[in-house]
Design a protein around this motif. Structure first.
Motif, mmCIF file in Angstrom:
data_model
loop_
_atom_site.group_PDB
_atom_site.id
_atom_site.type_symbol
_atom_site.label_atom_id
_atom_site.label_comp_id
_atom_site.label_asym_id
_atom_site.label_seq_id
_atom_site.Cartn_x
_atom_site.Cartn_y
_atom_site.Cartn_z
ATOM 1 N N MET A 1 -3.347 16.945 -22.470
ATOM 2 C CA MET A 1 -3.482 15.830 -21.577
ATOM 3 C C MET A 1 -2.090 15.316 -21.214
ATOM 4 S SD MET A 1 -4.990 12.154 -22.332
ATOM 5 C CE MET A 1 -6.544 11.843 -21.757
ATOM 6 N N THR A 2 -1.873 15.129 -19.957
ATOM 7 C CA THR A 2 -0.597 14.658 -19.460
ATOM 8 C C THR A 2 -0.700 13.177 -19.105
ATOM 9 O OG1 THR A 2 -0.158 16.824 -18.534
ATOM 10 C CG2 THR A 2 1.144 14.999 -17.692
ATOM 11 N N GLN A 3 0.285 12.430 -19.565
ATOM 12 C CA GLN A 3 0.327 11.017 -19.210
ATOM 13 C C GLN A 3 1.463 10.798 -18.231
ATOM 14 O OE1 GLN A 3 0.698 8.844 -22.890
ATOM 15 N NE2 GLN A 3 -1.375 8.101 -22.591
ATOM 16 N N ARG A 4 1.214 9.925 -17.317
ATOM 17 C CA ARG A 4 2.248 9.563 -16.358
ATOM 18 C C ARG A 4 2.637 8.112 -16.570
ATOM 19 N NH1 ARG A 4 1.342 12.050 -10.518
ATOM 20 N NH2 ARG A 4 2.005 14.123 -11.129
ATOM 21 N N VAL A 5 3.900 7.902 -16.432
ATOM 22 C CA VAL A 5 4.429 6.554 -16.558
ATOM 23 C C VAL A 5 5.257 6.273 -15.316
ATOM 24 C CG1 VAL A 5 5.952 5.042 -17.868
ATOM 25 C CG2 VAL A 5 4.523 6.708 -19.064
ATOM 26 N N ARG A 6 5.047 5.136 -14.788
ATOM 27 C CA ARG A 6 5.841 4.743 -13.618
ATOM 28 C C ARG A 6 6.791 3.626 -14.050
ATOM 29 N NH1 ARG A 6 4.173 4.645 -7.736
ATOM 30 N NH2 ARG A 6 6.194 4.175 -6.862
ATOM 31 N N LEU A 7 8.041 3.801 -13.773
ATOM 32 C CA LEU A 7 9.064 2.844 -14.159
ATOM 33 C C LEU A 7 9.759 2.347 -12.906
ATOM 34 C CD1 LEU A 7 10.796 1.528 -16.397
ATOM 35 C CD2 LEU A 7 12.264 3.537 -16.258
#
Length: 116
Positions: A1-7
């Motif tokens: 499972m890939t998690q995305r984070v937006r910064l």
């Protein structure tokens, strides 16, 4: 499972807020020192007390508290002169020594508020 984070980087906004908080903090700290020192300045006619001012150079930010009469330094430094109770020589120097930690706390509080 890939998690995305937006910064989102708000560095410029954070720097602007820190500068504004520092300027306000330095101004409030200088006003605090001014208020306490005015309560200790020797009074004959009140001219020396009324000459007191706090100024801030926002570029620093740096503050100064000063008394502007021809005799301010002499009154400040003369340890032999007699004055009313609670008032006397070193009316600014002693306050800076005694209230320095409080002044730093005032500045720190404004920096924390600015970065919320």
């Amino acid at each position: 499972m890939t998690q995305r984070v937006r910064l989102t980087w708000n560095g410029d906004r954070a720097l602007d807020a820190m500068q504004a908080g520092a300027v306000l903090g330095v101004r409030l700290a200088a006003e605090h020192v001014l208020t306490v020192s005015r309560a200790r300045v020797p009074i004959e006619e009140g001219t020396l007390e009324r000459s007191a001012t706090a100024s801030v150079d926002e570029a620093g930010p740096v503050a100064a508290v000063s008394y502007d009469t021809p005799y301010a330094v002499r009154v400040h430094e003369d340890l032999t002169a007699r004055h009313d109770p609670g008032r006397g020589a070193k009316y600014l120097e002693n306050v800076v020594d005694e209230e320095g930690e409080r002044a730093l706390a005032i500045i720190a509080a404004q920096l924390r508020r600015a970065l919320r």
